[in-house]
Scaffold this active site. Structure first.
Site, PDB file in Angstrom:
ATOM      1  N   GLN A 148      -2.556   0.075  15.435  1.00 28.68           N
ATOM      2  CA  GLN A 148      -2.314   0.680  14.121  1.00 28.68           C
ATOM      3  C   GLN A 148      -3.012  -0.108  13.032  1.00 28.68           C
ATOM      4  O   GLN A 148      -2.731  -1.290  12.832  1.00 28.68           O
ATOM      5  CB  GLN A 148      -0.818   0.745  13.828  1.00 28.68           C
ATOM      6  CG  GLN A 148      -0.485   1.483  12.534  1.00 28.68           C
ATOM      7  CD  GLN A 148       0.999   1.541  12.262  1.00 28.68           C
ATOM      8  OE1 GLN A 148       1.600   0.550  11.894  1.00 28.68           O
ATOM      9  NE2 GLN A 148       1.601   2.706  12.441  1.00 28.68           N
ATOM     10  N   GLY A 149      -3.927   0.527  12.315  1.00 29.97           N
ATOM     11  CA  GLY A 149      -4.638  -0.090  11.206  1.00 29.97           C
ATOM     12  C   GLY A 149      -4.215   0.518   9.881  1.00 29.97           C
ATOM     13  O   GLY A 149      -4.979   1.294   9.283  1.00 29.97           O
ATOM     14  N   SER A 188      -1.653  -1.421   7.316  1.00 33.24           N
ATOM     15  CA  SER A 188      -1.424  -2.438   6.287  1.00 33.24           C
ATOM     16  C   SER A 188      -2.695  -3.231   5.990  1.00 33.24           C
ATOM     17  O   SER A 188      -3.562  -3.414   6.847  1.00 33.24           O
ATOM     18  CB  SER A 188      -0.331  -3.400   6.723  1.00 33.24           C
ATOM     19  OG  SER A 188       0.907  -2.739   6.839  1.00 33.24           O
ATOM     20  N   SER A 247      -1.129  -3.953  15.173  1.00 33.14           N
ATOM     21  CA  SER A 247      -0.408  -4.135  16.430  1.00 33.14           C
ATOM     22  C   SER A 247      -1.300  -3.890  17.636  1.00 33.14           C
ATOM     23  O   SER A 247      -1.905  -2.829  17.772  1.00 33.14           O
ATOM     24  CB  SER A 247       0.785  -3.179  16.485  1.00 33.14           C
ATOM     25  OG  SER A 247       1.603  -3.327  15.351  1.00 33.14           O
ATOM     26  N   GLU A 278       7.463   6.790  13.537  1.00 29.43           N
ATOM     27  CA  GLU A 278       7.703   5.355  13.646  1.00 29.43           C
ATOM     28  C   GLU A 278       9.142   5.012  13.304  1.00 29.43           C
ATOM     29  O   GLU A 278       9.779   4.184  13.970  1.00 29.43           O
ATOM     30  CB  GLU A 278       6.741   4.605  12.727  1.00 29.43           C
ATOM     31  CG  GLU A 278       6.877   3.099  12.811  1.00 29.43           C
ATOM     32  CD  GLU A 278       5.863   2.375  11.936  1.00 29.43           C
ATOM     33  OE1 GLU A 278       5.291   1.384  12.398  1.00 29.43           O
ATOM     34  OE2 GLU A 278       5.659   2.815  10.787  1.00 29.43           O
TER      35      GLU A 278
END
Length: 381
Positions: free
Chosen positions: A121-122, A124, A156, A239
């Protein structure tokens, strides 16, 4: 809503329990927590076993009760959970299933379910965490490609990922909640640099990712250009609403183990400890009922969880911290031993009121979208 199980669902439970009993002994030993290539191989092997048995789509393609039964039985049997591919199975996959084109669903969903491809996951950035819409990673359109430059943090499983669900700014002049797009970026593209981040417990499941003129085809955009914020809300609803389902079951199992240890070491004689464990039992029983409701609601509304996920995320984050504080009280001096699983879990639980949307953000969502309270005035006055 009827939260009991039918005869057909209990028959599914029996088949699931039988299959787990036969399949789990075939797994190799679980690898070291800090060996991520080995953990990827272990997790994807289990995912392929689920796929071959016809259980791989339980995360987003099955009726909600079957998914809940699968999670209950998996935790009771001590089966692996989604592991290194939690982003693909619980975030990116459901988002693509809900928002992707037929071609995108054909390209990405099957490899996720088979365990062939891992996602990270990109979202933040160093200056865009809780205020995610403040992200500054740029994607400039160049014909049939986007040219991406920027930085992501807390990515992550970037160290073992094949793909990244990436948020980029495609219109820098638009208001910050607009002008964002959701892309699927190959992690082996030229210009992608991954730098692992070590956590409080010594693990490195997060990373910084630097993007230097990375080219991604426009066909990898999920949703319309500049409509990425809406697509992101779909991702975040998964999520917060359903991605923690397995962890609730795991926490209930941990609580039973805490009670067992308390009886064994004499801590059960303390009425305060008994009351604390009893209250946590009620907390997690209620959270499991809320989980059942959220999963059922998602099925009834086309597969996307509603804002009830924020209620769950808010209370679960705190309850998880309270669980491991209780575990530390029961363990006494042994709670300082980092080699004990509970100690590492206690330290990692500190992040839960921050990760996947801070508790402050969840309270704002609940206040504004559920209770109907007025939004905070601009400028905070």
């Amino acid at each position: 809503m009827d939260l009991s199980y039918t005869e057909e669902e209990e028959a599914f439970r029996a088949r699931m329990r039988e299959w787990l009993g036969v399949s789990l002994p075939k797994l190799p030993s679980k690898p070291s927590p800090d060996n991520w290539p080995a953990r990827r191989a272990y997790d994807t092997l289990w995912q392929r076993m689920l796929y071959d048995a016809g259980y791989a789509d339980l995360h987003w393609g099955a009726p909600p009760t079957e998914r809940l039964i699968y999670l209950e039985e998996s935790e009771l049997a001590g089966a692996p959970y989604v592991g290194a591919n939690f982003v693909g199975l619980l975030h990116a996959g459901p988002t693509i299933a809900a928002e992707g084109t037929p071609e995108q669903r054909d390209r990405w969903l099957e490899p996720i379910l088979r365990g062939d491809e891992i996602w990270c996951q990109g979202f933040s950035e160093p200056d865009a965490g809780s205020d995610l819409a403040a992200l500054r990673t740029r994607a400039v359109r160049d014909g049939d490609e986007y040219v991406i430059t920027g930085q992501k943090i807390w990515t992550s499983h970037a160290e073992v990922a094949d793909w990244c669900e990436l948020l980029v700014r495609t219109d820098p002049d638009a208001p910050k909640h607009r002008g964002i797009s959701w892309l699927a970026m190959p992690m082996d593209a030229p210009g992608v640099t991954v730098r692992p981040l070590r956590t409080l417990v010594g693990s490195a499941e997060f990373a910084e990712v630097f993007l230097d003129e990375v080219r991604v085809p426009v066909s990898h955009r999920v949703g319309a250009e500049h409509d990425g914020w809406r697509v992101t809300m779909v991702t975040l609803s998964f999520e917060r609403g359903t991605a923690f389902v397995g962890e609730v079951v795991a926490c209930r199992r941990t609580l039973r183990e805490v009670a067992r240890v308390a009886r064994a070491n004499g801590r059960w004689d303390d009425a305060v400890v008994r009351r604390r464990i009893g209250r946590l039992h009620a907390e997690f029983a209620a959270l499991w009922r809320l989980t059942q409701w959220n999963v059922s609601e998602a099925q009834a509304t086309g597969g996307v969880p509603g804002i009830g996920g924020s209620v769950f995320k808010l209370r679960y984050s705190q309850a998880r911290q309270e669980l491991y504080e209780a575990a530390a009280e029961v363990l006494g001096a042994d709670a300082l031993d980092l080699d004990r699983g509970w100690t590492a879990d206690r330290l990692s639980s500190l992040s839960y009121t921050i990760a996947a949307g801070t508790s402050q953000i969840q309270r704002n969502i609940i206040a504004e979208r559920i209770l109907g309270l007025p939004k905070e005035p601009k400028g905070g006055v």
